[in-house]
Design a protein around this motif. Structure first.
Motif, PDB file in Angstrom:
ATOM      1  N   ILE A   1       6.135   6.467  -5.577  1.00  0.00           N
ATOM      2  CA  ILE A   1       6.031   5.241  -5.659  1.00  0.00           C
ATOM      3  C   ILE A   1       4.881   5.325  -7.272  1.00  0.00           C
ATOM      4  O   ILE A   1       4.703   4.326  -8.139  1.00  0.00           O
ATOM      5  CB  ILE A   1       4.414   5.263  -4.865  1.00  0.00           C
ATOM      6  N   VAL A   2       5.034   6.443  -7.846  1.00  0.00           N
ATOM      7  CA  VAL A   2       4.243   6.854  -9.439  1.00  0.00           C
ATOM      8  C   VAL A   2       5.645   6.662 -10.254  1.00  0.00           C
ATOM      9  O   VAL A   2       5.317   7.129 -11.266  1.00  0.00           O
ATOM     10  CB  VAL A   2       3.273   7.355  -9.195  1.00  0.00           C
ATOM     11  N   GLY A   3       6.340   7.411  -9.525  1.00  0.00           N
ATOM     12  CA  GLY A   3       7.762   7.575 -10.720  1.00  0.00           C
ATOM     13  C   GLY A   3       7.626   8.654 -10.879  1.00  0.00           C
ATOM     14  O   GLY A   3       7.789   9.367 -12.169  1.00  0.00           O
TER      15      GLY A   3
ATOM     16  N   GLY B   1       0.733   0.934  -6.256  1.00  0.00           N
ATOM     17  CA  GLY B   1       1.053   0.494  -5.355  1.00  0.00           C
ATOM     18  C   GLY B   1       1.132  -0.695  -4.898  1.00  0.00           C
ATOM     19  O   GLY B   1       1.665  -1.585  -4.090  1.00  0.00           O
ATOM     20  N   ASN B   2       1.601  -1.011  -7.290  1.00  0.00           N
ATOM     21  CA  ASN B   2       0.639  -2.678  -7.576  1.00  0.00           C
ATOM     22  C   ASN B   2       2.371  -2.763  -7.933  1.00  0.00           C
ATOM     23  O   ASN B   2       2.599  -3.852  -7.921  1.00  0.00           O
ATOM     24  CB  ASN B   2      -0.029  -2.928  -8.145  1.00  0.00           C
TER      25      ASN B   2
ATOM     26  N   SER C   1      -6.792   5.411  -4.506  1.00  0.00           N
ATOM     27  CA  SER C   1      -5.841   4.886  -3.194  1.00  0.00           C
ATOM     28  C   SER C   1      -6.248   3.901  -2.148  1.00  0.00           C
ATOM     29  O   SER C   1      -5.638   3.717  -1.090  1.00  0.00           O
ATOM     30  CB  SER C   1      -5.006   6.196  -2.028  1.00  0.00           C
ATOM     31  N   TYR C   2      -8.033   3.335  -2.391  1.00  0.00           N
ATOM     32  CA  TYR C   2      -8.046   2.659  -1.658  1.00  0.00           C
ATOM     33  C   TYR C   2      -7.807   0.802  -1.468  1.00  0.00           C
ATOM     34  O   TYR C   2      -8.227  -0.031  -1.000  1.00  0.00           O
ATOM     35  CB  TYR C   2     -10.166   2.676  -1.333  1.00  0.00           C
ATOM     36  N   LYS C   3      -7.117   0.327  -2.872  1.00  0.00           N
ATOM     37  CA  LYS C   3      -6.825  -0.590  -3.613  1.00  0.00           C
ATOM     38  C   LYS C   3      -5.373  -0.903  -2.673  1.00  0.00           C
ATOM     39  O   LYS C   3      -4.939  -1.348  -1.145  1.00  0.00           O
ATOM     40  CB  LYS C   3      -6.910  -0.857  -4.617  1.00  0.00           C
ATOM     41  N   TYR C   4      -4.403  -0.858  -3.259  1.00  0.00           N
ATOM     42  CA  TYR C   4      -2.915  -1.612  -2.787  1.00  0.00           C
ATOM     43  C   TYR C   4      -2.212  -0.606  -2.093  1.00  0.00           C
ATOM     44  O   TYR C   4      -1.625  -1.115  -1.401  1.00  0.00           O
ATOM     45  CB  TYR C   4      -2.405  -1.887  -4.202  1.00  0.00           C
ATOM     46  N   LEU C   5      -3.047   0.820  -2.373  1.00  0.00           N
ATOM     47  CA  LEU C   5      -2.198   1.880  -1.079  1.00  0.00           C
ATOM     48  C   LEU C   5      -2.872   1.349  -0.030  1.00  0.00           C
ATOM     49  O   LEU C   5      -2.185   2.498   0.639  1.00  0.00           O
ATOM     50  CB  LEU C   5      -2.323   3.179  -2.198  1.00  0.00           C
TER      51      LEU C   5
ATOM     52  N   GLU D   1      10.413  -1.685  -5.732  1.00  0.00           N
ATOM     53  CA  GLU D   1      11.310  -2.612  -6.440  1.00  0.00           C
ATOM     54  C   GLU D   1      11.190  -4.372  -5.423  1.00  0.00           C
ATOM     55  O   GLU D   1      10.840  -4.821  -6.294  1.00  0.00           O
ATOM     56  CB  GLU D   1      12.106  -2.613  -6.498  1.00  0.00           C
ATOM     57  N   ALA D   2      11.315  -3.519  -4.183  1.00  0.00           N
ATOM     58  CA  ALA D   2      10.845  -5.127  -3.200  1.00  0.00           C
ATOM     59  C   ALA D   2       9.789  -5.873  -3.424  1.00  0.00           C
ATOM     60  O   ALA D   2       9.606  -7.048  -3.483  1.00  0.00           O
ATOM     61  CB  ALA D   2      11.479  -4.953  -2.177  1.00  0.00           C
ATOM     62  N   ILE D   3       8.963  -4.673  -3.056  1.00  0.00           N
ATOM     63  CA  ILE D   3       7.163  -5.137  -4.092  1.00  0.00           C
ATOM     64  C   ILE D   3       6.743  -5.995  -4.869  1.00  0.00           C
ATOM     65  O   ILE D   3       6.397  -6.902  -5.295  1.00  0.00           O
ATOM     66  CB  ILE D   3       6.233  -3.816  -3.413  1.00  0.00           C
ATOM     67  N   ARG D   4       7.515  -5.622  -6.256  1.00  0.00           N
ATOM     68  CA  ARG D   4       7.011  -6.429  -7.708  1.00  0.00           C
ATOM     69  C   ARG D   4       8.196  -7.806  -7.432  1.00  0.00           C
ATOM     70  O   ARG D   4       8.017  -8.096  -8.013  1.00  0.00           O
ATOM     71  CB  ARG D   4       7.964  -5.446  -8.630  1.00  0.00           C
TER      72      ARG D   4
END
Length: 455
Positions: free
Chosen positions: A128-130, A261-262, A279-283, A361-364
């Motif tokens: 997720i973070v690359g 996660g965004n 990790s409580y936001k987008y994750l 990438e799909a999320i983006r």
């Protein structure tokens, strides 16, 4: 252009989006065109067709939604707290059963032996973070991790001691850096350098950030910025900022609370030194969920790099000898302090599985379409005409749009709440709207538009 032609155009372009997401089709040009406002339509049929063709649409059914007036709310607040996944309850139950049936033996046996629990999450989080798995660990909470990292990487000298932050950084970041500076007996007013938007602007230009770094030169010890600015929603150019910081001999660190996660991240390839996140936001890790951190491998592998130690960070081969002498693991796990927070990691572990199945990438791709559509609708006649929306540049956006109200911001926020629209309000005068791609739809955005237009 007629609604029929607009709908047809949307149909074609969303199909390209689907191909890009599902089959790896290179359609970056088409996606860019789709972001142009002239390709959108105010007609409901547009949103319906977009949802029908959206390859991520089914994931909406994997989350629980609160209800208002007997109906599920439209939830645009994943930038504050993500929704609970429907798989979370069983994930918790698995560990509760292990605790009940195995007690202490659960550390070495059972479905997920707790002794290694953070290691179940690090490979997926690294994607997720690359980063590589050995550059990432899961522990503590965001600000605790930030304090630990700042102590590891900020080593002021008489000549090099300045820290660059964005003006209006999230308060915890400001407090962490302020108290760090005081810890070294220095004056925050002299050490912390803030950079803000130019007069009349809301976002900070990349050029201004790079020029400021260059002007501070060898006096600069550290750049400490948010990856995405919590108030404006601006996605900072992390790679170019890191390169500029390194060019003057400074450390580059980031708070990624609003980025993980965004948006897609490539922390290792961007050569970022360190980063921390919640990790409580987008994750969707749950309220107060465990945090994470990244340390570039040049530091992670260096067991002599300064840090505060704890026994969970000690080399596992000798951890249970219970002897003096801290010997850190040659990974980011060498920054671990205490025993893994098993129950506080359950929701995140199950959520990471979804993120890895979908891919950033799909999320983006969907995020760009959703925020572009939202921005287009909010600029239609009869909506909140005259308000400022940031970021204006789609490439500087994550999933969040910030709407600036000169007056009546709290009243407008309360009206939306009563209508079953969950957003959040931040002083002074901003309503933040974040349609998270995993569980928000184009019809959600259109319904929001209709409520705004008719209120």
């Amino acid at each position: 252009m007629s609604v029929k032609k607009q709908s047809s155009r949307a149909n074609q372009l969303i199909r390209w989006f689907a191909l890009d997401t599902v089959k790896g089709h290179d359609s970056s040009g088409e996606l860019s065109n789709f972001g142009a406002m002239s390709n959108y339509s105010t007609d409901l049929s547009y949103a319906i067709e977009a949802d029908r063709l959206d390859p991520l649409a089914s994931y909406k059914n994997q989350f629980h939604f609160p209800e208002k007036n007997g109906q599920p709310v439209i939830y645009f607040c994943g930038n504050s707290l993500g929704l609970q996944g429907k798989q979370v309850q069983s994930a918790f139950q698995t560990e509760l059963d292990a605790w009940r049936e195995l007690a202490i033996e659960g550390f070495r046996s059972g479905p997920h032996p707790w002794l290694y629990y953070q290691e179940y999450l690090t490979p997926g989080m690294a994607k997720i973070v690359g980063a590589s798995a050995h550059e990432v660990t899961i522990m503590n909470t965001l600000t605790v991790n930030l304090h630990l990292l700042l102590l590891s990487f900020y080593h002021p000298t008489a000549d090099r001691n300045l820290i660059l932050m964005e003006k209006g950084a999230f308060p915890s970041d400001q407090y962490a850096v302020e108290t760090l500076v005081r810890h070294y007996g220095l004056n925050p007013d002299e050490i912390i350098v803030e950079i803000g938007p130019a007069e009349g602007e809301f976002c900070i230009s990349e050029e201004a950030i790079l020029q400021k770094i260059d002007s501070l030169g060898n006096r600069l010890a550290m750049v400490m910025l948010g990856g995405i600015q919590y108030y404006t929603g601006q996605f900072f150019p992390i790679q170019s900022i890191t390169k500029a910081a390194h060019a003057v001999g400074a450390i580059a660190g980031f708070d990624l609370a609003h980025a993980v996660g965004n948006v897609p991240l490539s922390l290792h390839d961007w050569d970022v030194d360190f980063a921390a996140w919640c990790s409580y936001k987008y994750l969707n890790g749950g309220p107060g969920a465990v945090g994470g951190l990244y340390v570039h491998e040049r530091f992670a592998k260096d067991i002599h790099h300064p840090r505060l130690g704890g026994w969970w960070g000690n080399d596992e081969k000798i951890r249970f000898r219970m002897e003096k002498g801290f010997v850190p693991k040659p990974t980011a796990g060498g920054w671990n302090i205490s025993t893994a927070q098993v129950l506080n990691m359950c929701a995140l572990r199950s959520s990471i599985e979804i993120f890895n199945a979908v891919g950033m990438e799909a999320i983006r791709n969907k995020s760009k379409l959703l925020t572009g559509y939202l921005a287009y609708l909010l600029q239609q006649p009869g909506t909140w005409n005259g308000i400022q929306i940031t970021p204006e540049d789609p490439e500087q956006r994550g999933a969040q749009l910030s709407l600036y109200f000169k007056e009546n911001g709290p009243v407008t926020f309360e009206r939306l709440t009563q209508k079953g629209i969950v957003v959040d309000y931040r002083e002074p005068g901003v309503i933040r709207i974040a349609p998270a791609p995993l569980y928000c739809s184009f019809q959600d955005v259109h319904t929001f538009y209709q409520i705004v237009k008719n209120s």
